[in-house]
Write a protein that holds these residues in place. Structure first.
Motif, mmCIF file in Angstrom:
data_model
loop_
_atom_site.group_PDB
_atom_site.id
_atom_site.type_symbol
_atom_site.label_atom_id
_atom_site.label_comp_id
_atom_site.label_asym_id
_atom_site.label_seq_id
_atom_site.Cartn_x
_atom_site.Cartn_y
_atom_site.Cartn_z
ATOM 1 N N ASN A 32 55.809 -15.925 63.422
ATOM 2 C CA ASN A 32 55.244 -17.126 64.035
ATOM 3 C C ASN A 32 56.382 -18.065 64.398
ATOM 4 N N THR A 33 56.861 -18.806 63.425
ATOM 5 C CA THR A 33 57.894 -19.797 63.686
ATOM 6 C C THR A 33 59.264 -19.286 63.245
ATOM 7 N N MET A 34 60.271 -19.556 64.050
ATOM 8 C CA MET A 34 61.665 -19.320 63.688
ATOM 9 C C MET A 34 62.398 -20.642 63.869
ATOM 10 N N GLY A 35 63.376 -20.879 63.020
ATOM 11 C CA GLY A 35 64.074 -22.137 63.178
ATOM 12 C C GLY A 35 65.270 -22.293 62.281
ATOM 13 N N TRP A 36 65.771 -23.506 62.300
ATOM 14 C CA TRP A 36 66.990 -23.844 61.570
ATOM 15 C C TRP A 36 66.780 -25.118 60.754
ATOM 16 N N TYR A 37 67.338 -25.090 59.575
ATOM 17 C CA TYR A 37 67.397 -26.245 58.688
ATOM 18 C C TYR A 37 68.847 -26.384 58.247
ATOM 19 N N ARG A 38 69.178 -27.538 57.709
ATOM 20 C CA ARG A 38 70.544 -27.721 57.220
ATOM 21 C C ARG A 38 70.545 -28.537 55.934
ATOM 22 N N GLN A 39 71.608 -28.341 55.177
ATOM 23 C CA GLN A 39 71.768 -29.073 53.929
ATOM 24 C C GLN A 39 73.216 -29.491 53.785
ATOM 25 N N ALA A 40 73.425 -30.789 53.775
ATOM 26 C CA ALA A 40 74.757 -31.348 53.568
ATOM 27 C C ALA A 40 74.985 -31.558 52.074
ATOM 28 N N PRO A 41 76.241 -31.619 51.653
ATOM 29 C CA PRO A 41 76.522 -31.811 50.219
ATOM 30 C C PRO A 41 75.847 -33.067 49.684
ATOM 31 N N GLY A 42 75.141 -32.904 48.585
ATOM 32 C CA GLY A 42 74.491 -34.037 47.936
ATOM 33 C C GLY A 42 73.212 -34.497 48.594
ATOM 34 N N LYS A 43 72.764 -33.768 49.607
ATOM 35 C CA LYS A 43 71.548 -34.154 50.322
ATOM 36 C C LYS A 43 70.525 -33.041 50.279
ATOM 37 N N GLU A 44 69.279 -33.405 50.581
ATOM 38 C CA GLU A 44 68.218 -32.406 50.619
ATOM 39 C C GLU A 44 68.278 -31.615 51.935
ATOM 40 N N ARG A 45 67.693 -30.435 51.883
ATOM 41 C CA ARG A 45 67.593 -29.627 53.095
ATOM 42 C C ARG A 45 66.675 -30.339 54.086
ATOM 43 N N GLU A 46 67.071 -30.327 55.356
ATOM 44 C CA GLU A 46 66.294 -31.029 56.367
ATOM 45 C C GLU A 46 66.088 -30.167 57.601
ATOM 46 N N LEU A 47 65.040 -30.479 58.318
ATOM 47 C CA LEU A 47 64.733 -29.786 59.569
ATOM 48 C C LEU A 47 65.795 -30.064 60.610
ATOM 49 N N TYR A 93 73.882 -24.410 57.405
ATOM 50 C CA TYR A 93 72.723 -24.248 58.286
ATOM 51 C C TYR A 93 71.993 -22.959 57.901
ATOM 52 N N TYR A 94 70.695 -23.097 57.695
ATOM 53 C CA TYR A 94 69.872 -21.981 57.237
ATOM 54 C C TYR A 94 68.865 -21.580 58.301
ATOM 55 N N CYS A 95 68.782 -20.293 58.527
ATOM 56 C CA CYS A 95 67.741 -19.739 59.388
ATOM 57 C C CYS A 95 66.465 -19.562 58.571
ATOM 58 N N ASN A 96 65.347 -19.850 59.198
ATOM 59 C CA ASN A 96 64.048 -19.697 58.535
ATOM 60 C C ASN A 96 63.069 -19.012 59.467
ATOM 61 N N VAL A 97 62.312 -18.075 58.933
ATOM 62 C CA VAL A 97 61.265 -17.438 59.734
ATOM 63 C C VAL A 97 59.962 -17.438 58.946
ATOM 64 N N ALA A 98 58.871 -17.583 59.657
ATOM 65 C CA ALA A 98 57.539 -17.429 59.085
ATOM 66 C C ALA A 98 56.988 -16.132 59.660
#
Length: 121
Positions: A32-47, A93-98
């Protein structure tokens, strides 16, 4: 099982560009959905950005105009073109798929291992 292979991260100077790619393979009936999220040091993962199989996109408001997501449904790949990069874009940067592995099952999320993007002079 599903495999996500991410590529394209690295070190770039401010104002530069990078292109991330993610290829999904394995026991996939549909995505269904494919996308990217990212997480910087000391921060939460974000869209960062996502795209549905029908082409609908969702971007983080702060990234609109600089980042562009694209997708090849036939190849199960998703890419992220990042332009005018800033030091604050530094993150993993993280790849995500549903996806679902069968028409009998519901969609489930799967994450890649992440690729480092560093923006620095």
């Amino acid at each position: 099982q599903v495999q996500l292979v991410e590529s394209g991260g690295g070190l770039v100077q401010p104002g530069g560009s990078l292109r991330l790619s993610c290829a999904a393979s394995g026991s996939i009936f549909s995505i269904n959905t494919m996308g990217w999220y990212r997480q910087a040091p000391g921060k939460e993962r974000e869209l960062v950005a996502t795209m549905t199989s029908g082409g609908s996109t969702n971007y983080a408001d702060s990234l609109k105009g600089r980042f562009t997501i694209s997708r090849d449904n036939a190849e199960n790949t998703v890419s992220l073109q990042m332009n005018s990069l800033k030091p604050e874009d530094t993150a993993v940067y993280y790849c995500n798929v549903a996806f679902r592995s069968s028409i009998l099952y519901g969609f489930q999320d799967y994450w890649g291992q992440g690729t480092q993007v560093t923006v620095s002079s």
